[in-house]
Scaffold this motif. Structure first.
Motif, mmCIF file in Angstrom:
data_model
loop_
_atom_site.group_PDB
_atom_site.id
_atom_site.type_symbol
_atom_site.label_atom_id
_atom_site.label_comp_id
_atom_site.label_asym_id
_atom_site.label_seq_id
_atom_site.Cartn_x
_atom_site.Cartn_y
_atom_site.Cartn_z
ATOM 1 N N ALA A 199 -19.826 -30.110 -75.223
ATOM 2 C CA ALA A 199 -20.316 -29.933 -76.595
ATOM 3 C C ALA A 199 -19.550 -30.844 -77.557
ATOM 4 O O ALA A 199 -20.047 -31.198 -78.630
ATOM 5 C CB ALA A 199 -20.178 -28.481 -77.020
ATOM 6 N N ILE A 200 -18.341 -31.229 -77.160
ATOM 7 C CA ILE A 200 -17.537 -32.167 -77.946
ATOM 8 C C ILE A 200 -17.630 -33.579 -77.358
ATOM 9 O O ILE A 200 -17.841 -34.555 -78.073
ATOM 10 C CB ILE A 200 -16.064 -31.712 -77.993
ATOM 11 C CG1 ILE A 200 -15.958 -30.350 -78.686
ATOM 12 C CG2 ILE A 200 -15.211 -32.748 -78.730
ATOM 13 C CD1 ILE A 200 -14.583 -29.727 -78.596
ATOM 14 N N GLU A 205 -12.200 -37.996 -84.871
ATOM 15 C CA GLU A 205 -12.669 -37.112 -85.931
ATOM 16 C C GLU A 205 -11.528 -36.695 -86.850
ATOM 17 O O GLU A 205 -11.655 -36.712 -88.088
ATOM 18 C CB GLU A 205 -13.320 -35.867 -85.308
ATOM 19 C CG GLU A 205 -13.664 -34.745 -86.273
ATOM 20 C CD GLU A 205 -14.939 -34.987 -87.067
ATOM 21 O OE1 GLU A 205 -15.341 -34.088 -87.821
ATOM 22 O OE2 GLU A 205 -15.512 -36.089 -86.938
ATOM 23 N N THR A 206 -10.390 -36.344 -86.274
ATOM 24 C CA THR A 206 -9.241 -35.892 -87.069
ATOM 25 C C THR A 206 -8.704 -37.007 -87.955
ATOM 26 O O THR A 206 -8.375 -36.784 -89.127
ATOM 27 C CB THR A 206 -8.125 -35.385 -86.134
ATOM 28 O OG1 THR A 206 -8.614 -34.300 -85.347
ATOM 29 C CG2 THR A 206 -6.916 -34.928 -86.929
ATOM 30 N N ARG A 215 -12.557 -37.095 -72.555
ATOM 31 C CA ARG A 215 -13.515 -37.565 -73.553
ATOM 32 C C ARG A 215 -13.530 -36.665 -74.787
ATOM 33 O O ARG A 215 -13.687 -37.134 -75.919
ATOM 34 C CB ARG A 215 -14.922 -37.627 -72.945
ATOM 35 C CG ARG A 215 -15.072 -38.559 -71.750
ATOM 36 C CD ARG A 215 -14.597 -39.959 -72.024
ATOM 37 N NE ARG A 215 -15.283 -40.546 -73.178
ATOM 38 C CZ ARG A 215 -14.997 -41.737 -73.685
ATOM 39 N NH1 ARG A 215 -14.019 -42.456 -73.166
ATOM 40 N NH2 ARG A 215 -15.674 -42.208 -74.724
ATOM 41 N N ALA A 216 -13.361 -35.363 -74.584
ATOM 42 C CA ALA A 216 -13.337 -34.431 -75.719
ATOM 43 C C ALA A 216 -12.122 -34.698 -76.604
ATOM 44 O O ALA A 216 -12.221 -34.708 -77.841
ATOM 45 C CB ALA A 216 -13.336 -32.989 -75.216
ATOM 46 N N ILE A 217 -10.967 -34.913 -75.982
ATOM 47 C CA ILE A 217 -9.760 -35.213 -76.760
ATOM 48 C C ILE A 217 -9.958 -36.504 -77.545
ATOM 49 O O ILE A 217 -9.589 -36.601 -78.728
ATOM 50 C CB ILE A 217 -8.528 -35.298 -75.835
ATOM 51 C CG1 ILE A 217 -8.153 -33.895 -75.330
ATOM 52 C CG2 ILE A 217 -7.342 -35.927 -76.570
ATOM 53 C CD1 ILE A 217 -7.013 -33.882 -74.332
ATOM 54 N N ASN A 218 -10.545 -37.511 -76.924
ATOM 55 C CA ASN A 218 -10.786 -38.782 -77.606
ATOM 56 C C ASN A 218 -11.677 -38.594 -78.835
ATOM 57 O O ASN A 218 -11.408 -39.155 -79.909
ATOM 58 C CB ASN A 218 -11.430 -39.770 -76.631
ATOM 59 C CG ASN A 218 -11.630 -41.135 -77.243
ATOM 60 O OD1 ASN A 218 -10.677 -41.791 -77.668
ATOM 61 N ND2 ASN A 218 -12.877 -41.586 -77.307
ATOM 62 N N ILE A 274 -17.716 -25.168 -82.525
ATOM 63 C CA ILE A 274 -17.502 -25.173 -81.074
ATOM 64 C C ILE A 274 -16.026 -24.928 -80.756
ATOM 65 O O ILE A 274 -15.689 -24.279 -79.758
ATOM 66 C CB ILE A 274 -17.996 -26.483 -80.426
ATOM 67 C CG1 ILE A 274 -17.897 -26.396 -78.898
ATOM 68 C CG2 ILE A 274 -17.227 -27.687 -80.935
ATOM 69 C CD1 ILE A 274 -18.709 -25.318 -78.261
ATOM 70 N N LEU A 275 -15.124 -25.401 -81.616
ATOM 71 C CA LEU A 275 -13.703 -25.131 -81.399
ATOM 72 C C LEU A 275 -13.396 -23.641 -81.555
ATOM 73 O O LEU A 275 -12.571 -23.088 -80.824
ATOM 74 C CB LEU A 275 -12.846 -25.961 -82.359
ATOM 75 C CG LEU A 275 -12.835 -27.471 -82.088
ATOM 76 C CD1 LEU A 275 -12.103 -28.212 -83.204
ATOM 77 C CD2 LEU A 275 -12.175 -27.777 -80.742
ATOM 78 N N ASP A 276 -14.062 -22.987 -82.496
ATOM 79 C CA ASP A 276 -13.906 -21.536 -82.631
ATOM 80 C C ASP A 276 -14.424 -20.826 -81.383
ATOM 81 O O ASP A 276 -13.839 -19.834 -80.921
ATOM 82 C CB ASP A 276 -14.669 -21.037 -83.858
ATOM 83 C CG ASP A 276 -13.953 -21.342 -85.160
ATOM 84 O OD1 ASP A 276 -12.743 -21.634 -85.113
ATOM 85 O OD2 ASP A 276 -14.617 -21.300 -86.217
#
Length: 439
Positions: free
Chosen positions: A278-279, A312-313, A304-307, A342-344
């Motif tokens: 989802a990320i 984004e951050t 890939r999600a961390i990237n 999605i993080l929640d």
């Protein structure tokens, strides 16, 4: 408004003047190296991240988590630094300086955590309350709050700025920007409600220094030019780079807990894959082209999600930079991200299926019992006389016993220094010995 030139000063805590960078290493790189070679950092190898005393070698310990956070922090700082330097014409700094500050702060962010993770903090808090209610010893009301709300963040600042490499002033003598970026909660333990006046920013959720290190933090804050929120108490706005350190930690534990939860088979493969993708937002053909097994698919999607979250951050920070510099913005960066929902969901999933798993809870309960008992035994020892107290004090390393003439507050700090510095294994062994379970 805070000024980047001052926020990035090369002044070290405990030094009278700024230190010029070496040709090979900047002063901020040296911060990182000092942390890596310190004993408190090495002890993180046997401290709980999520799983206590894990038998599975794949799972993260607090040490591995800290290294991973430092890597993400370096990326965030470097990306942000490149743009900030152009915006503010910071000719004396490079993007890597930003990355090195955030990386060093990220490396140190858990260095004060006690054994058994956050349950260890709870155990020290409740252990103090039970002991204090039955003792004749006393501390001031403000000092009492330090222990009632014992905080690993404050213990970390104490280790770095005071305990490590005593007796020299400033402890490790890290740069003031690194120390300030470490402080997600730049306040003392108790601030009356009338001073807070309804303030509900993220940075007051906890605190970052005990009464014993209040003056040291004030020196750091003044050196880097943090905005003081009150002249009545020790309370400042965050250093801007503390937002990036916090985000690096959030990114790592949220995403990695899904991976570790899958590895432990607490989270089904399909659930883990869907949450991460989802990320990551990769097509099925792309995923299959990069991985041959379920484990490899999760590993690929985790990366890939961390990237995605790093990019984004960094964008959110640059968008909010002016509000951050004035102290107006006081939320975690990810909560205003397009991935917030999605993080929640990830946070809820790991809480329900990992943190609340019976295996994890049972170990946390055991850790709570262990540390609560150790606190009572050693608090009695340092503040009492008699044969048992004498023998117990002999078990405390001399580095934690400064003077017999110190007041009650500092003697209790000696106990919390000793206990919070233990590894999971050492605390378990010590408990068994004192209980007579093993000899």
């Amino acid at each position: 408004m805070m000024q980047w030139q001052q926020l990035l000063t090369r002044q070290r805590l405990g030094k009278s003047s700024p230190i010029d960078s070496e040709s090979a290493r900047s002063c901020f790189q040296r911060d990182y190296d000092r942390l890596v070679f310190s004993s408190p950092f090495r002890r993180l190898k046997d401290k709980t991240q999520v799983y206590s005393l894990p038998k599975n070698d794949y799972l993260r310990t607090r040490l591995i988590h800290s290294i991973e956070v430092s890597c993400v922090g370096r990326s965030l700082g470097t990306i942000v630094g490149s743009e900030v330097i152009q915006r503010h014409n910071l000719k004396d700094y490079s993007p890597s300086d930003f990355g090195d500050i955030v990386s060093a702060a990220s490396l140190a962010h858990d260095i004060g955590n006690p054994p058994f993770g956050h349950s260890g903090e709870d155990a020290i808090q409740s252990g103090f309350k039970r002991w204090y209610a039955s003792t004749q010893n006393s501390v001031s009301n403000i000092e009492e709050v330090d222990f009632n709300l014992f905080e690993g963040n404050a213990q970390g600042f104490r280790i770095i700025s005071n305990l490590e490499m005593q007796p020299r002033t400033g402890g490790m003598q890290l740069s003031c920007p690194t120390l300030a970026a470490l402080a997600k909660y730049p306040k003392e333990s108790y601030i009356p409600e009338y001073i807070l006046n309804g303030y509900r920013g993220k940075s007051i959720a906890k605190y970052n220094f005990f009464q014993s290190e209040k003056e040291l933090f004030a020196e750091v804050a003044q050196t880097v030019g943090l905005i003081r929120r009150s002249n009545q108490v020790a309370w400042w706005a965050r250093h801007p780079l503390a937002f990036l350190m916090e985000a690096a930690d959030d990114i790592c534990y949220l995403i990695v807990d899904i991976e570790d939860g899958f590895r432990m088979r607490y989270i089904p493969f399909t659930d883990a894959k869907n949450l991460l993708n989802a990320i990551a937002q990769r097509s099925e053909s792309d995923i299959k082209g990069q991985a041959n097994t379920e484990e490899e698919e999760i590993k690929y999607l985790r990366a890939r999600a961390i990237n995605q979250l790093v990019k984004e951050t960094a964008n959110i920070f640059l968008l909010k930079e002016s509000e951050i510099l004035t102290g107006e913005f006081d939320r975690d960066l990810l909560c205003v991200s397009k991935y917030a929902a999605i993080l929640d969901k990830i946070r809820s999933e790991t809480q329900n299926k990992v943190i609340q798993h019976p295996d994890v809870i049972s170990t946390r309960i055991a850790g709570h019992e262990i540390l609560g008992h150790l606190f009572t035994e050693f608090a009695d020892a340092v503040l009492s006389k008699g044969d048992k107290a004498k023998f117990l004090k002999q078990m405390i390393p001399k580095q934690y016993l400064f003077s017999e003439h110190q007041d009650c507050y500092h003697k209790i700090l000696q106990v919390t220094d000793f206990i919070s510095g233990m590894t999971d294994s050492y605390a378990t062994t010590m408990f068994k010995k004192l209980k007579g379970i093993s000899l």
